[in-house]
Design a protein around this motif. Sequence first.
Motif, PDB file in Angstrom:
ATOM      1  N   UNK A 171      60.705  55.622  69.917  1.00 30.79           N
ATOM      2  CA  UNK A 171      60.996  56.948  70.465  1.00 30.79           C
ATOM      3  C   UNK A 171      61.043  56.918  71.982  1.00 30.79           C
ATOM      4  N   UNK A 172      60.116  56.180  72.602  1.00 33.77           N
ATOM      5  CA  UNK A 172      60.083  56.093  74.066  1.00 33.77           C
ATOM      6  C   UNK A 172      61.361  55.447  74.609  1.00 33.77           C
ATOM      7  N   UNK A 173      61.766  54.359  73.993  1.00 35.67           N
ATOM      8  CA  UNK A 173      62.962  53.653  74.461  1.00 35.67           C
ATOM      9  C   UNK A 173      64.226  54.461  74.181  1.00 35.67           C
ATOM     10  N   UNK A 174      64.266  55.108  73.028  1.00 36.59           N
ATOM     11  CA  UNK A 174      65.417  55.957  72.702  1.00 36.59           C
ATOM     12  C   UNK A 174      65.567  57.079  73.718  1.00 36.59           C
ATOM     13  N   UNK A 175      64.473  57.761  74.027  1.00 39.35           N
ATOM     14  CA  UNK A 175      64.518  58.850  74.994  1.00 39.35           C
ATOM     15  C   UNK A 175      64.875  58.347  76.391  1.00 39.35           C
TER      16      UNK A 175
END
Length: 244
Positions: A171-175
């Motif tokens: 989620x962190x990398x996607x965002x």
Amino acid sequence: MATPGSESLWLWIGTLGMALGTLFFIARGWGVEDEEQRRFYIITIFITAIASIAYFAMATGFGLTEVSVGGQALDIYWARYADWLFTTPLLLLDLALLAKATRNTTYTLVGLDVIMIVTGVVGALVTSSPALRIVWWGISTAALVFLLYFLVGALREAASRQTDSVRRLTTRLRNMLIVLWVAYPVVWILGTEGTIGVLPLYWETAAFMVLDLTAKVGFGFVLLRSHTVLNEASQQTGVASTAD
């Protein structure tokens, strides 16, 4: 052939930053023996290595051309698009492997990404009129919107099969990619390539360099900083990658 002006400072900073990032990732992954985990290092190393070559080309004038649009001469760094054509699919591949996305999901993300980059470079090189350049920018931006929409939906579904730590990292990398990639077309349309010229070439080059370093070296650092999380992700990556 056009030659870089004062903006070459940012191009050399980009070259150095990408090269140092490549060396750091090589050193960090040197002792990794797990085959699945090594995939993340290999992909990430190629991302920054390709970008460092592209930035070196631009800094030395090889990746730069000049086009005339409505009597206005524009300096276009075409090597930037060559960089993105290879590195952005690799970024998505890193993220898809981490998320344990299916092959169909990965192919869709990469296909949309290629459409986005190719239409973007067409827009940068069109010489007939500023309006047509903006039309191509709109097509490229539409592809980006579909890409980000699919990225959010597909990875949210894949996240339900992850451990908590892998899900948080995904989620962190996607965002991170969403925020950074949304900024690219904004810089394009406001800069010299969009012919609006609110951002002169000097600051446009600086903005793209900061975005590139963050999206490649920053992304790689966040991805590779925890061997434990990568080990959790690699345990199921091989199984998920063969699913439909």
